[in-house]
Design an enzyme around this catalytic site. Structure first.
Site, PDB file in Angstrom:
ATOM      1  CD  GLU A 181      -0.432  -1.383  39.133  1.00 23.94           C
ATOM      2  OE1 GLU A 181      -0.126  -2.572  39.356  1.00 23.94           O
ATOM      3  OE2 GLU A 181       0.150  -0.684  38.285  1.00 23.94           O
ATOM      4  CB  SER A 462      43.691  41.977  52.287  1.00 27.88           C
ATOM      5  OG  SER A 462      45.008  42.072  51.763  1.00 27.88           O
TER       6      SER A 462
END
Length: 766
Positions: A181, A462
């Site tokens: 870079e 239930s």
């Protein structure tokens, strides 16, 4: 001396000189102000440091129930790499029944655990030995470094990062970054005139698609920290000046370290991946200091443009970019030619699933967010770098996810439903400690949307019945497990004038049935009869005492007209599994600052809220649910010889299918249904039970211990009459009773009329 004869020209030059001087003075003032601004803004930079969320660490010790194969899977999940020899932290080697591993150092809430080289052996029962390599001394306990499972980051910015120091970064990374870079980084003063000129020439003559930038790393840092992405000459000039000024006050190393932590390297949904520290975890599921040259090259290559060079979307393009960076590394003398060739032959190695990503375990992270809310400000959670250690067990989570993913399509196929019709949610908790070990809130287990495990309030059917029977068994003067209950029609007038006439699920009447059979078979009418006898308030209070607030005070509550989430159900069933001791379910163990200082300890809270003896009797009856009742299918998949307790749940028109149950170490709750609340044609046994049974098998859950606690005694009972059995009764069963509540009479078995020399002893002890 040059004389200017024209007065007009003289005044024009004077004006120009004054304008230039004023402009120069203004520029000087502006540069001074800009310099002050750069220094102040850079000094005031506070990295957005989201809270890091960790799973529970795997604990290893001799006797631990884990095989070498399972341990290898756990190490791979943590990003450890298999190798013929240990080459450093994060590597392991397997040879037969022995596994050698070089663990990573990790700062836990109770101290730093250093790197260790270990040798482990196992057999069919689990780990047989654990020792440090080079020593014969056994190690009692070791924790592996925990998995980073997500982050809590600010929604307005979406930024996530893991801060790294330049001294902790492998030197090859910054060297490669500079080579690719900004080769003049060490020499320039913030901008690179040569780079700008080279980029200008390339952009002028290179044609479309070959544009180059001349920005230095310092300029890129300035843009990322302080400026927008606006493409204008004004912004570029401002960027260049600020870069020059920053380099007057900040060292090259500081700039490089800041860049390593700030650069954007990808996107995980709405979460932006910033910095190489998090990118290493995001792409490779390993810390930065364990990256190979090819992996460093890939990350540096991505920095050019994470959208264009997304390795999960464009692997071929990214491989070309990675190999180019490897070539630049060789050209710069950073790696040898043979290294470049070897590294270029390796696959990208990017994890397909986003390990450590925010979408990895979205339902569980949602629970963490809610439990920590109120203790810390939202901005602190998203910016102060807190470390949150949770209870999530990655192995349990993996098994819960796998079951829902595999079993829902089978359920749809069996019921001839369109694929994708059914939804599901599940929760797994520990019996001891009340820790949430796993949670799924959607059939798409990575989907971070509606969390059914927490937010889906559905009738539990239930699943409420055990609490009706618990209320009865807590009244031993009237009820025991063999009490005969009439299964007969009921027609009630409700307070609003309407009539309620419940029916059994099979629409049949079964005469008089023992209490435990009524629960095991999930008969509605005996349940309602018991509930009415015991009273709505008593049942209501027991459900609340178990940890669910606000059930309705209506008889319909007996049959599950109670809206709850899977986590709510897990809470009340965890109380049953813990012998009546309520422990609020927790997902968080510890919270620490980024400096490693403890902030909060989530202490173990334990309070007995249900009577232990009656809970034991209820658990005994719930075990019969699986032995011969509505949950009997589970016997076909659960370990032979082990007992588990549970309950099916089905709501009106089979809109919801539930199963909740537990062993001695795990509680699991599964819900299956439709978001539009239409019937699914699955009762609890045909739907959720199938997932639950296989899940408990996969979890290697331990069966319940049915050793009676203090206050409970066992007796031999004639199963026909429920009375005490003597040697003349051919059929006898062992049944628990609360102490002092045994039947007083013996069953009229075959020899009941014959006298015995020992009859007087029976009379004494009756």
């Amino acid at each position: 001396m040059i004389r200017i004869k024209s007065p007009l020209l003289r005044w024009l030059l004077i004006g120009l000189a004054i304008s230039f001087s004023v402009g120069l003075l203004g520029l000087s003032f502006w540069l001074v102000r800009l310099d002050q601004d750069v220094r102040a803004r850079y000094a005031g930079v506070r990295w957005v440091l989201p809270a890091q969320v960790y799973a529970s660490p795997l604990e290893l010790y001799p006797g631990a129930r884990i095989s070498v194969t399972e341990l290898r899977r756990e190490l791979e999940r943590l990003g450890y790499r298999a190798s013929d020899e240990l080459t450093g932290p994060g590597t392991f080697a397997v040879s037969g029944s022995e596994l050698r591993v070089d663990t990573r150092a990790f700062a836990f809430w109770d101290g730093v655990q250093p790197e260790m080289r270990l040798a482990l052996k196992s057999d069919a029962s689990g780990l047989t030995s654990l020792r440090a390599m080079g020593s014969d001394a056994s190690i009692d306990l070791l924790r592996l470094d925990p998995m980073l499972i997500g982050s809590i980051y600010p929604s307005h910015s979406g930024e996530d990062r893991v801060l790294v120091k330049l001294s902790e970064v492998p030197p090859l990374l910054p060297a490669t970054l500079i080579r690719v870079e900004d080769r003049a980084f060490a020499d320039h003063f913030g901008i690179s005139p040569k780079g700008i000129l080279r980029a200008a020439v390339s952009n002028l003559f290179g044609g479309r698609g070959r544009k180059q930038g001349g920005s230095t790393l310092t300029q890129q840092l300035i843009k990322n920290l302080f400026l927008s992405n606006e493409q204008s000459y004004g912004r570029k000039i401002n960027e260049a000046l600020m870069a020059i000024l920053l380099e007057r006050h900040v060292s090259k190393d500081d700039i490089l370290e800041a860049y390593l932590n700030e650069v954007w390297l990808g996107q995980d949904g709405s979460r932006a991946i910033h910095g190489f520290g998090l990118a290493s975890q995001f792409y490779f599921n390993k810390p930065l200091n364990e990256l190979r040259p090819a992996e460093i090259a890939l990350l540096v290559g991505i920095a050019k443009g994470p959208t264009v060079y997304n390795p999960r979307k464009y692997p071929e393009r990214v491989k070309d970019r990675r190999d180019l960076v490897l070539q630049l590394m060789e050209d710069g003398g950073l790696i040898r030619d043979d290294e470049r060739e070897a590294e270029a032959l390796t696959p990208l190695g990017v994890q397909n699933s986003v390990a450590g990503g925010v979408e990895r375990y979205p339902a569980f992270i949602d629970l963490v967010r809610r439990q920590i809310k109120g203790l810390y400000r939202e901005e602190d959670l998203g910016s102060e770098g807190l470390r949150i250690f949770t209870t999530l067990d990655p192995r349990a989570q993996e098994r819960l996810e796998a079951r829902i993913i595999a079993d829902l399509p089978d359920l749809e196929k069996n019921r001839q439903l369109k694929p994708g019709t059914l939804q599901a949610a599940g929760v797994v908790t520990s019996v001891e400690g009340g820790e949430v070990l796993a949670m799924v809130g959607d059939r798409n287990v990575r989907y971070p949307g509606f969390n059914r495990a927490l937010d889906s309030q559905r009738p539990i059917g239930s699943l409420a019945k055990p609490f009706v029977y618990l209320a009865a068994l807590a009244d031993p003067g009237r009820y025991n497990l063999y009490s005969s209950i009439a299964d007969e029609a009921i027609d009630l007038k409700m307070p609003n004038g309407s009539r309620w006439a419940p029916k059994n699920y099979d629409r049949q009447l079964h005469g008089n049935v023992p209490l435990h059979v009524a629960l095991a078979k999930s008969y509605n009418l005996p349940t309602v009869r018991i509930g009415l006898d015991i009273g709505v308030d008593r049942v209501h209070d027991l459900i609340e005492a178990a940890g669910l607030q606000g059930p309705p005070r209506l008889p319909s509550m007996f049959l599950g007209a109670i809206n709850a989430s899977p986590l709510d159900v897990a809470q009340i069933y965890s109380t049953l599994a813990a012998s009546g001791y309520l422990t609020p379910l927790l997902a968080i163990r510890e919270v620490m600052t980024k400096e490693g200082q403890p902030l909060s300890r989530y202490s173990f809270q334990l309070k007995q809220t249900l009577p232990e003896g009656p809970v034991y009797l209820t658990t005994w009856a719930m075990q019969k649910v699986i032995e011969f009742g509505t949950g009997r299918w589970a016997v076909s998949v659960l370990p032979a010889g082990q007992k588990f307790a549970g309950k099916t749940g089905t709501t009106d028109d089979a809109r919801d299918s539930w199963f909740a149950g537990f062993g001695s170490d795990r509680v699991a709750v599964v819900w299956v249904g439709r978001d539009d609340n239409k019937p699914v044609g699955l009762d609890g046994a045909a739907g959720a039970l199938r997932i639950w049974g296989r899940l408990m098998r996969d979890l290697d859950a331990r069966g319940i211990d049915l050793t009676p606690p203090a206050g409970v005694e066992e007796a031999q009972i004639d199963p026909v009459t429920g009375l005490l059995a003597d040697e003349g009764c051919a059929a006898q069963v062992t049944v628990p009773f609360l102490s002092g509540a045994l039947p007083k009479d013996y069953a009229p078995c075959a020899n009941a009329g014959q006298s015995s020399p020992l009859d007087w002893l029976k009379d004494i002890f009756r």
